[in-house]
Motif scaffolding. Sequence first.
Motif, short mmCIF file in Angstrom:
data_model
loop_
_atom_site.label_atom_id
_atom_site.label_comp_id
_atom_site.label_asym_id
_atom_site.label_seq_id
_atom_site.Cartn_x
_atom_site.Cartn_y
_atom_site.Cartn_z
N ARG A 85 8.23 2.30 2.19
CA ARG A 85 7.18 1.38 2.54
C ARG A 85 6.48 2.15 3.95
O ARG A 85 5.21 1.76 3.77
N ALA A 86 7.33 2.41 4.68
CA ALA A 86 6.66 3.25 5.95
C ALA A 86 5.85 4.41 5.48
O ALA A 86 4.71 4.46 6.21
N LEU A 87 6.06 5.04 4.50
CA LEU A 87 5.30 6.15 4.05
C LEU A 87 3.95 5.67 3.40
O LEU A 87 3.35 6.63 2.74
N GLY A 88 3.81 4.34 3.03
CA GLY A 88 2.73 3.97 2.49
C GLY A 88 2.85 3.66 0.98
O GLY A 88 1.94 3.26 0.07
N HIS A 89 4.20 3.16 0.63
CA HIS A 89 4.41 2.91 -0.86
C HIS A 89 4.44 1.26 -0.79
O HIS A 89 4.98 0.58 -0.08
N THR A 90 3.34 0.78 -1.72
CA THR A 90 3.24 -0.65 -1.47
C THR A 90 4.47 -1.34 -2.15
O THR A 90 4.96 -0.86 -2.92
N ARG A 91 4.31 -2.88 -2.01
CA ARG A 91 5.35 -3.59 -2.74
C ARG A 91 5.41 -3.44 -3.91
O ARG A 91 6.57 -3.32 -4.64
N SER A 92 4.22 -3.49 -4.74
CA SER A 92 4.11 -3.46 -6.35
C SER A 92 4.80 -1.92 -6.72
O SER A 92 5.35 -2.07 -7.84
N THR B 255 -0.43 -1.37 4.09
CA THR B 255 0.27 -0.51 3.34
C THR B 255 -0.43 0.95 3.48
O THR B 255 -0.10 1.88 3.70
N GLU B 256 -1.66 0.54 2.70
CA GLU B 256 -2.81 1.87 2.60
C GLU B 256 -3.14 2.39 3.67
O GLU B 256 -3.12 3.62 3.97
N VAL B 257 -3.43 1.61 4.71
CA VAL B 257 -3.98 1.93 6.04
C VAL B 257 -2.83 2.72 6.63
O VAL B 257 -3.07 3.90 7.24
N ARG B 258 -1.69 2.58 6.80
CA ARG B 258 -0.39 2.94 7.23
C ARG B 258 -0.18 4.41 6.71
O ARG B 258 -0.08 5.21 7.37
N GLY B 259 -0.21 4.34 5.11
CA GLY B 259 0.16 5.64 4.43
C GLY B 259 -1.09 6.68 4.75
O GLY B 259 -0.78 7.95 4.87
N ARG B 260 -2.31 6.07 4.86
CA ARG B 260 -3.27 7.09 5.39
C ARG B 260 -3.56 7.55 6.58
O ARG B 260 -3.96 8.96 7.12
N THR B 261 -2.98 6.83 7.79
CA THR B 261 -3.16 7.13 9.24
C THR B 261 -2.01 7.58 9.97
O THR B 261 -2.33 8.11 11.13
N ILE B 262 -0.89 6.92 9.61
CA ILE B 262 0.43 6.96 10.55
C ILE B 262 1.57 7.71 9.75
O ILE B 262 1.85 7.60 8.71
N GLY B 263 1.93 8.61 10.47
CA GLY B 263 3.29 9.48 10.22
C GLY B 263 4.38 8.71 10.93
O GLY B 263 4.22 8.65 12.20
N PHE B 264 5.61 8.80 10.59
CA PHE B 264 6.74 8.30 11.26
C PHE B 264 7.97 9.20 11.29
O PHE B 264 8.14 9.83 10.28
N VAL B 265 8.78 9.06 12.66
CA VAL B 265 9.87 9.71 12.65
C VAL B 265 10.73 8.87 13.27
O VAL B 265 10.56 8.26 14.42
#
Lengths: 400, 240
Positions: A312-319, B92-102
Amino acid sequence: MKTARDLLRVAVTGLYARKVRTLLLLLGPMIGVAAIIAAVGLTDSAKGDLKAKVNQLGTNLIEVAASSSFGSKDPTLPEDVIPRAENVLTLKSVAQIRELSNIVVTPYNEATDKYEAVPIPVLASDTRLPSVLEVKLISGRWLNGFDDSTVTRSAVIGIGLARQFSYLPGEVRTIELDGIRYGVVGVLSEVELEPSFDNAVFISFPSAKADFVTTAKESDKVLPNKLYVRSVVGAEKITAEALRVAINLGGQDELTTDIKSEALQLAAQSDQQIKLIVVSMGILASIVGGVGIANVMSISVIQRSAEIGIRRALGHTRSIIASQFLLEALFIGLLGGICGVVLGILSIFVGATIAGWVFVLAPWLIPAGIALAMVISVIAGLYPSVRAARLEPLETLRLG
Amino acid sequence: MLAEPHSEQVGVEPLLELDTVSRVYGTGDATVYALRDVSLRIMPGDFVSIVGPSGSGKSTMLGLLGCLDIPTSGTIIVGGKTVTGLDDAERTEVRGRTIGFVFQQFHLIPHLDAVGNVETALLYRGLSRAERRLRAMNALESVGLGLRQDHRPVQLSGGEQQRVALARALVTEPKILLADEPTGALDSQNAEKVMELLTNLQSPERAVVIVTHAADVADAAYRKVSMRDGRIVSDVTRVR
């Protein structure tokens, strides 16, 4: 499109990476489907030989017999019974016979004493009888138009009689009917739907009239007393019904109709109650398997919560997450279904071989079994999938 | 040359902006203010550490900065787009496009090898498998793990796992890199290596944000945001 492909790849990779868990999940739908397939297949196979016979003989042969009201002897059908019967639209073909009585049949004159005691049926028949019965001749030919028009003393005998009188195929022999010598022109093969024909002698209507008119009551005609009818397949009952009306035309003579293969069909029917019980158990097993899938997948969602969180953090949506789990369930159903079908077929094969039955499996059971496993698996996977999708990444990632 | 923060420059849009943001947990008597009216701007080129004792609200801050959470009040703007008010899928889309997590615990997916883990970040983005693999390999090489691509997490040391996680965060080319105690589970040698990588990741276009309570980690950053009791108590930028 590419998303679907990615989903598919991730689902397959996930299932492959956790082989033991995947195998355990497979067991439920597999056993359920195998039980259903084996149950239906084995109950069908137990009557497989009879079913095959029904298919071979056809289910559409109807016998129409004259039956008189109380008291009167030797009931007959009207002279124009064939054109009347042909008015029935669902009729495909028809032949008529007359059972002649009290004729002593012997292979040769000197054997009278020996064979007199055993009554052998003598039937006047038209030329179409073998084609309506769908029976071939072992040797020789059937009665034909030439026999009819020239009143030749030709006879065809049943295979049982040929054996009893030791007639060899193709041998030129005669047979004595009340001492009148007839040439045997053919031997009819086994008539499974009318076993009495195997021991009968068939002669033409004109010969019957010429030689045995005294035994028939009518002064100038030998009237038929039985018809054999082939109806359109599936329309046996209504054809029988319609024949009664069409032949009688409201007259007072009675006649009976009999669908010849009905008894055989009944005998060939699988034991529906046993089948129902075992199929129910199979469905129950599938449902229990489904509950198992729901359980294991729910636990799996908890175990994989960190993975879900990071996705989810990597951008995978709930669906996407929900689809991922549903797709895994779908695959488990598909694999379980296929394994179950294979296992079921193997069980039928082994069972039928041991019991000496004929292997029977309705082909539609294969896709139906796989579909059932898939439906149950997807339903079972719904709840864990929704739970997986509802996980909050913040709660599963244990920050700070 | 190390890039300077652009916080004071005119005409440069902040990458991430928190405007009087509060985050409240619970209701009634059990109400806890994890964050109270916090405002913060992360500019391109920033190398920020967010420090504070436990309970100071830094984890809550991280969740909000990473669009993993929504504030009780206030506005969050990521790359010029107001994310408060977006639905989950859009966020989620904004997060995936803009932010990387460690993360401190790496959070690698155990059944996937190193390159597979990095590729996970590129899924569902319409990329071909070959392209995904190529980009993942490049990211792994940039953290010095090109040769360990087919190792699964259990076959890697803690430091290597964190570098795989770093590659996974980088592979999407995010504008903001959010690191939560990135060295918390590592020995000093590996910690140093990871910090060095993080420092090098900062660029004029990208901001690196580290949430930590380790003083040495915090000191590596040019800008240090200190928190206490859900408020920012200091925001110091030092020029190198």
